[in-house]
Each structure stands twice: as structure tokens, then as C-alpha cells.
Design a protein around this motif. Structure first.
Motif, PDB file in Angstrom:
ATOM      1  N   PRO A   1       0.825  -1.221   0.000  1.00 58.64           N
ATOM      2  CA  PRO A   1       0.000   0.000   0.000  1.00 58.64           C
ATOM      3  C   PRO A   1       0.861   1.274   0.000  1.00 58.64           C
TER       4      PRO A   1
ATOM      5  N   TRP B   1       0.816   4.285  -2.719  1.00 62.65           N
ATOM      6  CA  TRP B   1       0.652   5.715  -2.414  1.00 62.65           C
ATOM      7  C   TRP B   1       1.801   6.532  -3.008  1.00 62.65           C
TER       8      TRP B   1
ATOM      9  N   ASP C   1     -10.394  -2.764   1.902  1.00 62.88           N
ATOM     10  CA  ASP C   1     -10.243  -1.601   2.790  1.00 62.88           C
ATOM     11  C   ASP C   1      -8.966  -0.824   2.482  1.00 62.88           C
ATOM     12  N   LEU C   2      -7.884  -1.552   2.246  1.00 62.58           N
ATOM     13  CA  LEU C   2      -6.624  -0.868   1.909  1.00 62.58           C
ATOM     14  C   LEU C   2      -6.786  -0.067   0.614  1.00 62.58           C
ATOM     15  N   THR C   3      -7.486  -0.682  -0.337  1.00 56.79           N
ATOM     16  CA  THR C   3      -7.720   0.030  -1.596  1.00 56.79           C
ATOM     17  C   THR C   3      -8.550   1.288  -1.341  1.00 56.79           C
TER      18      THR C   3
ATOM     19  N   VAL D   1      -8.538   3.107   1.328  1.00 63.56           N
ATOM     20  CA  VAL D   1      -7.669   4.150   1.888  1.00 63.56           C
ATOM     21  C   VAL D   1      -6.896   4.825   0.743  1.00 63.56           C
ATOM     22  N   LEU D   2      -6.391   4.014  -0.180  1.00 68.30           N
ATOM     23  CA  LEU D   2      -5.691   4.607  -1.332  1.00 68.30           C
ATOM     24  C   LEU D   2      -6.644   5.480  -2.143  1.00 68.30           C
TER      25      LEU D   2
ATOM     26  N   ALA E   1       3.477   4.279   6.290  1.00 65.22           N
ATOM     27  CA  ALA E   1       2.200   3.554   6.375  1.00 65.22           C
ATOM     28  C   ALA E   1       1.307   4.164   7.452  1.00 65.22           C
TER      29      ALA E   1
ATOM     30  N   THR F   1      -2.609   3.406   6.356  1.00 64.39           N
ATOM     31  CA  THR F   1      -2.776   2.003   5.966  1.00 64.39           C
ATOM     32  C   THR F   1      -2.247   1.034   7.034  1.00 64.39           C
ATOM     33  N   TYR F   2      -1.442   1.529   7.940  1.00 63.91           N
ATOM     34  CA  TYR F   2      -0.735   0.650   8.874  1.00 63.91           C
ATOM     35  C   TYR F   2      -1.673  -0.207   9.718  1.00 63.91           C
TER      36      TYR F   2
ATOM     37  N   SER G   1      -2.996  -2.975   7.684  1.00 65.82           N
ATOM     38  CA  SER G   1      -1.980  -3.938   7.253  1.00 65.82           C
ATOM     39  C   SER G   1      -1.605  -4.911   8.359  1.00 65.82           C
TER      40      SER G   1
ATOM     41  N   ILE H   1      -9.974   5.736   9.243  1.00 64.86           N
ATOM     42  CA  ILE H   1      -9.769   6.453   7.981  1.00 64.86           C
ATOM     43  C   ILE H   1     -10.284   7.863   8.168  1.00 64.86           C
TER      44      ILE H   1
END
Ligand code: ATP
Ligand code: MG
Length: 407
Positions: A193, A197, A227-229, A231-232, A330, A335-336, A339, A402
């Protein structure tokens, strides 16, 4: 920060050069408008070749928070606006310096620019006329015209004067999507992630590809990647996520009797599939979160054997970055916390006891030809699920955080 009427957005030097300038400025202003949607009273304006946001009474802190994340903005300058009259300018200057809460001896200088020539005092005179009352109000200030810690700038125009001093650093980089499209191999780990970014920050449009081995890996592992996507997407507006079923291929690799080559084989298959998806989507490169020496598959020798599986350039933004720094980023980009959630990634599950750090390409190619990979790869591409992930909607996994204000 009270009574700030506008924010000047200073764009990166690179974005200001050549014929790309107006295209870049347009992209940045569209991005700014998108992040300001939750703040309807704020307005973006382009004036005298600069970009401004009129705060319109919205919370200045909140606006700065979202604008800081707009790619291409180098820094943000909060500005007070007054009538172009001496008394008003002095009052605003005193107030502005007061907000910086000076607690120790600080050097200072006033720079006045008089664009409106009818204004009754010269720029020279104004430096003193504004500087003296400010110095009286804040005894800890000391004039230094060469290298002041605080430079109070006053710009006098017809109809308004602008007073500012603070420069708030922003994310910088290139405007969103201005450097073409690449495909990010996104695992549920910490690194990819961050690599995504960083690529977005350099102006790449990023589409994510995730390899999922259901039922070896759970639905949760997939949700984590969604979810990570998301955040991006908070930085880009919308991000596409391709979820590739990887179970058949992974299972096939377990039958080869070449456990120590497992990771190399898997990575090569991932690259092949990602390359096909890139062709469909017109992506011109692949991005990974690899960092030199971090694990067995990231030695130079492994990278070498792995990347021969594709003809596309592989971008590895983190290749020379240490883990501590990656973790730091991160955390900053949000994202941390996601992750580090425990749900297993398909690779972690199949990690052999002693993965090779020096894979032999000839053996690998032999194993691959023996397995007849191509039809399996075709099937995986065909059965890939495309998800369009938009910023703003809530994350699925509870422990994640987020910033909902981003879009
Ligand atoms: P990360 O934290 O990004 O998972 P890592 O240090 O754990 O990285 P590996 O697990 O060896 O490294 O993976 C190296 C890279 O391969 C990842 O950064 C990612 O780009 C890609 N990758 C690994 N697993 C997957 C997956 N299941 N789906 C998509 N890409 C993956
Ligand atoms: Mg990983």
C-alpha cells in the motif's frame, strides 16, 4: 487559526514548467474541488497564475488537512485579507504573528509588495510602518533581514491587502494521474500500500491487483485488501481493484516437489497474470512493494529470476527503503492499522521452511513448462473480479481508521 480568509496553494516547481503547466494546474484544481466537496462554502480560484482557496468561513484546519494530501501542492499559505489601509494591515499583521505563539527569541522581517501604486506609502516605508508595531507587540521578535525565521509578507493590491507568513508543507509530487497508469500488486501487507501511495504521489494512476486463494485465505483477507484500496482511493477519488482467484495455480505449485522454489514460482505467475490485466487496462508498468533484502524472494538474485516473467517494467518504489521508514509512511497515510490485521495472505500461507535466495532460472522454467501453466493463467485472468472502490464509504473491518473527510 482564526480569521484566515484564503489559502494560497503553491504548486511544485516541476508542475510549473513547460507546456504541461496548464494541464497540470487544471488537474490539481479538479482534485482540490473534489476534496473540498464536503466544505461547500469554500471556493477554489485561480488568480494571477496562482491557486487560492477562499475559506468562506469553513474550518481552516479542516481545509488544510485535506488540501495537504492533494498531489502537486508543495505548500499551503494561510492568508489574512484586509482593506488596503495602513491601520487594518497593522492590526492583521499583529494578529497573524500572535497565532504563531512565539515563546523564544525569534528573528523576523517584513516584506511588503505594493502592486497597487496608488497606495499612499512606499514599500520601504511600509516595512517600518508595519514592522514597528509588530515588534512592540512581541518583545521576543528581533529583526534579521537576511535569514529571518519568520517572514511577514504583505501584498497590497487594488481593493485588498494580503498578509501571510506561515508556510505549511504539503504532499507535493505530480498531479493526480498525470504520468500514466500502472498496476499495483497489492497484498495485505505493510509495504505494497505504501508503494501504491508513493506511485500515486508521483502522478501515476494506480489500479490494484490482488491474488486471493479462497478457501486457503479467508473472506476477511479479501476485505482487508478492499479496505486498503479504499484508503488509497482517499487520495485518488476512485481506485479499481482486480481480485484474481489464485487457488488453482497455487495448488498446482504444491505438487511440484520443489518447495523451496514455491515463492519464486508464485511471484512469476502473479507477474504473468498482472501483465495480462495490465494489457487489458492499458497499464504500462507493474508496481510492487518489494524492498531489497527484506525476505528471501527479495534478494537481487530472486528479483532477477522473478522479473523475467514479464516484459513490463516493474516499479519498486521501496526497493531502497528500510522497514522503519516504510512503517512510518504507512502510519502517516493511514494504511498501517489495516496492514497489521492478522488475516493471512496467500503467500504467507505457503511459505516453505527454506525458501531459496538464489533461484535457478533453468529449473524454474522446466517446472513451469511441466505444469502447463498457460491455461491456468488464462482462467485466472478470465475469472478475475473487478471492483470499483470509491473513497469515503466506511471500511469493513472495525479496527481500521480512515479520515472520512478526504472526499
Ligand atoms: P507486502 O508488505 O507488500 O506484502 P512483503 O514485504 O510482505 O510486502 P512479499 O510478501 O514477499 O513482501 O511480497 C512482495 C510483493 O509482491 C508485495 O509487496 C506485493 O507487491 C506483491 N504481492 C505479494 N503477495 C501478493 C498478493 N497476494 N496479491 C498481490 N500482490 C502480492
Ligand atoms: Mg506480504
Amino acid at each position: 487559526m482564526q480569521n484566515i480568509d484564503r489559502l494560497i496553494l503553491r504548486l511544485g516547481e516541476m508542475t510549473l514548467k513547460g507546456k504541461n503547466r496548464s494541464r497540470f494546474e487544471k488537474t490539481i484544481s479538479e482534485h482540490v474541488r473534489a476534496v473540498l466537496r464536503p466544505y461547500p462554502k469554500a471556493h477554489v480560484r485561480r488568480e494571477y497564475g496562482r491557486m487560492y482557496v477562499e475559506t468562506g468561513g469553513e474550518s481552516v484546519e479542516a481545509l488544510i488537512q485535506v488540501l495537504k494530501n492533494v498531489f502537486g501542492i508543495m505548500d499551503i499559505i494561510p492568508v489574512k485579507q484586509t482593506l488596503p489601509q495602513l491601520d487594518d494591515i497593522i492590526a492583521a499583521a499583529v494578529e497573524l504573528i500572535g497565532e504563531q505563539q512565539i515563546e523564544q527569541l525569534t528573528t523576523f522581517k517584513v516584506s511588503v509588495k505594493r502592486v497597487w501604486k496608488e497606495f499612499p506609502h512606499s514599500s520601504q516605508d511600509m516595512n517600518h510602518l508595519v514592522g514597528s508595531p509588530v515588534l512592540r507587540a512581541y518583545p521576543l521578535l528581533k529583526v534579521d533581514v537576511r535569514q529571518p525565521e519568520i517572514e511577514l509578507r504583505v501584498e497590497i493590491r487594488d481593493g485588498a491587502a494580503y498578509i501571510y507568513s506561515e508556510l505549511i508543507p504539503a504532499v507535493g509530487g505530480f498531479p493526480r494521474g498525470s504520468n500514466g497508469k500502472a498496476m499495483l500488486l497489492l497484498s495485505g501487507g505493510i509495504d505494497s500500500p505504501v508503494a501504491g501511495w508513493q506511485s500515486m504521489r508521483r502522478g501515476l494512476e494506480v489500479e490494484c491487483i490482488h491474488f486471493h486463494s479462497y478457501p486457503f485465505t479467508s473472506e476477511r483477507a479479501k476485505e482487508k485488501v478492499v479496505d486498503l484500496t479504499r484508503v488509497l482511493a482517499g487520495y485518488a477519488g476512485v481506485v479499481k481493484l482486480h481480485v484474481v482467484p489464485f487457488t488453482e495455480i497455487q495448488t498446482a505449485f504444491t505438487t511440484t516437489g520443489q518447495d523451496n522454489l514455491m515463492i519464486t514460482l508464485m511471484r512469476r505467475a502473479m507477474l504473468r497474470i498482472a501483465t495480462k490485466i495490465a494489457e487489458q487496462q492499458k497499464g504500462l508498468a507493474l508496481i510492487t512493494g518489494e524492498s531489497l533484502g527484506q525476505v528471501a524472494s527479495q534478494t537481487l538474485s530472486s528479483m532477477n529470476a522473478i522479473e523475467r516473467a514479464t516484459e513490463l517494467p516493474i516499479l519498486r518504489p521501496l526497493v531502497m527503503t528500510g522497514k522503519d521508514e516504510i512503517i512510518q509512511i504507512a502510519k502517516e497515510i493511514g494504511t498501517y492499522n489495516l496492514s497489521i490485521l492478522p488475516y493471512e495472505d496467500c503467500c504467507t500461507l505457503f511459505i516453505p521452511k527454506s525458501p531459496t535466495t538464489n533461484p535457478n532460472l533453468r529449473i524454474i522454467e522446466k517446472v513451469e513448462s511441466f505444469l502447463e501453466l498457460e491455461p491456468m493463467i488464462e482462467r485466472a485472468v478470465e475469472q478475475t473480479e473487478l471492483m470499483i472502490i470509491e473513497a469515503g464509504s466506511p471500511l469493513q473491518l472495525a479496527s481500521a481508521t480512515i479520515n472520512e473527510d478526504w472526499f
